[in-house]
Design a protein around this motif. Structure first.
Motif, short mmCIF file in Angstrom:
data_model
loop_
_atom_site.label_atom_id
_atom_site.label_comp_id
_atom_site.label_asym_id
_atom_site.label_seq_id
_atom_site.Cartn_x
_atom_site.Cartn_y
_atom_site.Cartn_z
N GLU A 77 0.86 -1.18 0.00
CA GLU A 77 0.00 0.00 0.00
C GLU A 77 0.89 1.23 0.00
OE1 GLU A 77 -2.59 1.93 3.37
OE2 GLU A 77 -3.78 0.33 2.43
N GLN A 78 0.79 2.03 -1.02
CA GLN A 78 1.61 3.23 -1.16
C GLN A 78 0.76 4.44 -0.79
OE1 GLN A 78 2.62 4.77 -5.20
NE2 GLN A 78 4.74 4.40 -4.59
N THR A 79 0.99 4.96 0.40
CA THR A 79 0.19 6.09 0.91
C THR A 79 0.86 7.41 0.54
OG1 THR A 79 -0.56 4.72 2.75
CG2 THR A 79 -0.86 7.10 2.96
N PHE A 80 0.06 8.38 0.16
CA PHE A 80 0.59 9.70 -0.19
C PHE A 80 -0.45 10.76 0.13
CE2 PHE A 80 -1.65 8.01 -3.81
CZ PHE A 80 -2.34 9.09 -4.34
N GLN A 81 -0.04 11.99 0.10
CA GLN A 81 -0.94 13.11 0.33
C GLN A 81 -0.88 14.07 -0.86
OE1 GLN A 81 0.24 14.66 4.25
NE2 GLN A 81 -1.61 13.73 5.07
N TYR A 82 -1.97 14.78 -1.05
CA TYR A 82 -2.03 15.78 -2.12
C TYR A 82 -2.93 16.92 -1.65
CZ TYR A 82 -6.67 13.97 -3.22
OH TYR A 82 -7.98 13.60 -3.16
N PRO A 83 -2.76 18.12 -2.21
CA PRO A 83 -3.60 19.26 -1.80
C PRO A 83 -5.04 19.04 -2.21
CG PRO A 83 -1.61 19.98 -2.95
CD PRO A 83 -1.71 18.51 -3.17
N ALA A 84 -5.92 19.01 -1.22
CA ALA A 84 -7.34 18.79 -1.49
C ALA A 84 -8.11 20.11 -1.53
CB ALA A 84 -7.95 17.88 -0.44
N THR A 85 -7.75 21.01 -0.64
CA THR A 85 -8.33 22.35 -0.62
C THR A 85 -7.17 23.34 -0.47
OG1 THR A 85 -8.59 22.45 1.78
CG2 THR A 85 -10.40 21.46 0.52
N PHE A 86 -7.51 24.60 -0.35
CA PHE A 86 -6.48 25.62 -0.26
C PHE A 86 -5.61 25.44 0.98
CE2 PHE A 86 -4.87 29.99 0.38
CZ PHE A 86 -4.31 30.18 -0.88
N TYR A 87 -6.22 24.92 2.08
CA TYR A 87 -5.50 24.82 3.34
C TYR A 87 -5.22 23.38 3.78
CZ TYR A 87 -6.85 29.71 3.83
OH TYR A 87 -7.03 31.05 3.62
N GLN A 88 -5.86 22.39 3.15
CA GLN A 88 -5.77 21.03 3.66
C GLN A 88 -5.26 20.06 2.60
OE1 GLN A 88 -9.85 20.42 4.97
NE2 GLN A 88 -9.27 20.85 7.09
N LYS A 89 -4.74 18.95 3.11
CA LYS A 89 -4.30 17.87 2.24
C LYS A 89 -5.16 16.64 2.49
CE LYS A 89 0.53 19.19 1.57
NZ LYS A 89 1.94 18.75 1.64
#
Length: 303
Positions: A77-89
């Motif tokens: 499982e390759q977990t990552f984050q990306y910008p979802a809103t202007f302030y949150q990921k």
């Protein structure tokens, strides 16, 4: 059981059985049932439309990982984050399946299919049967098909997340790989075949079109036509659309890294991004036939 499809066809022809579709029902029953089971499961209400960063997407990822593990693959499982809103990921996860290969210097063929979809919007559920439970089911079919077959490349099967939000899963996947080690990306997205005009379109980069076009178009038979092109303009003329097909799905992440790609899909679907994208619109026999043809093509690459 290893099935020789062409042998089945010859038997049927010798018996003078005429039909619009030639299938060896018993031979393909298992494969067909798995495709239908996978699409039915992924579009069920317990997955809530598989929107990224929701319990539905988590359940879908777990289901895909379980299926790949059952086929004998090593699953990560390759977990990552990306910008979802202007302030949150937002947090998302790719599911990656591999098997140890005796050829450590061989280049990778990477199969991709995004499993995320639109989820629920108010009271409306977006099941995403074609987009892209069909591609994930095809990915699992191909993983099963090649699980015990020798091949000259390292095969990697990846169910990507957050494609609908901007190809984030495939972007992250490619960022973690050495593009020089990748021979080809085969991206599977929206593979339900239009019964009125049974075609599968293969969109390729310029290098791959010269190498693979003849083989891909040679997959065509009395049941389905395979059409290969590297021209967005040509596809758009067929569908009366204005789409940059190079950027249309996860293969674009590989294109940006200079990796050859082939994107298999049905082209335009009137149910795309609609609540009506349900499994009721799928001819599973025709769907299975298309996926088996893609397996035939990949077999030729990996001999």
């Amino acid at each position: 059981m290893k099935v020789n499809y062409r042998h089945c066809v010859r038997i049927l022809q010798s018996l003078l059985i005429t039909s619009s579709l030639f299938y060896c029902d018993a031979a393909f029953a298992s494969a067909d049932s798995h495709l239908k089971q996978d699409v039915t499961t992924l579009t069920s209400t317990q997955f809530y439309g598989r929107k990224t960063n929701t319990i539905g997407a988590k359940r879908a990822a777990d289901y895909i990982a379980s299926r790949l593990t059952s086929l004998g693959y090593e699953v990560q499982e390759q977990t990552f984050q990306y910008p979802a809103t202007f302030y949150q990921k937002a947090t998302a996860r790719n599911i990656i399946a591999t098997k140890p290969s005796a050829c450590t210097q061989c280049k990778k063929i990477i199969f991709t299919a995004h499993y995320d979809h639109l989820g629920q919007r108010g009271t409306k559920l977006y099941p995403g049967a074609n987009d892209n439970a069909s591609g994930v089911a095809a990915l699992l079919y191909l993983a099963a098909y090649f699980a015990d077959k020798p091949h000259q490349n390292q095969l990697m099967f990846v169910a990507t997340d957050a494609e609908e939000n901007g190809l984030h899963g495939s972007d992250y996947l490619v960022s973690q790989l050495n593009s020089a080690d990748i021979a080809l990306n085969i991206n599977l997205d929206m593979l339900v075949v239009n019964k009125r005009k049974p075609r599968i379109y293969a969109f390729l980069d310029g290098q791959s079109i010269a190498q693979y076009k003849t083989v891909i178009t040679g997959l065509s038979d009395e049941n389905i036509t395979f059409f290969a092109t590297s021209s967005s303009a040509r596809l758009n003329r067929l569908f009366d659309l204005n789409v940059d097909w190079r950027r249309a799905s996860d293969h674009y992440s590989f294109a940006k890294a200079g990796v050859p790609y082939i994107y298999f899909g049905m082209g335009h679907d009137k149910h795309h991004h609609q609540p009506s994208d349900t499994l009721e619109h799928i001819d599973f026999r025709l769907f299975e036939h298309a996926v088996s043809k893609i397996a035939e093509f990949v077999s030729a690459l990996t001999r």
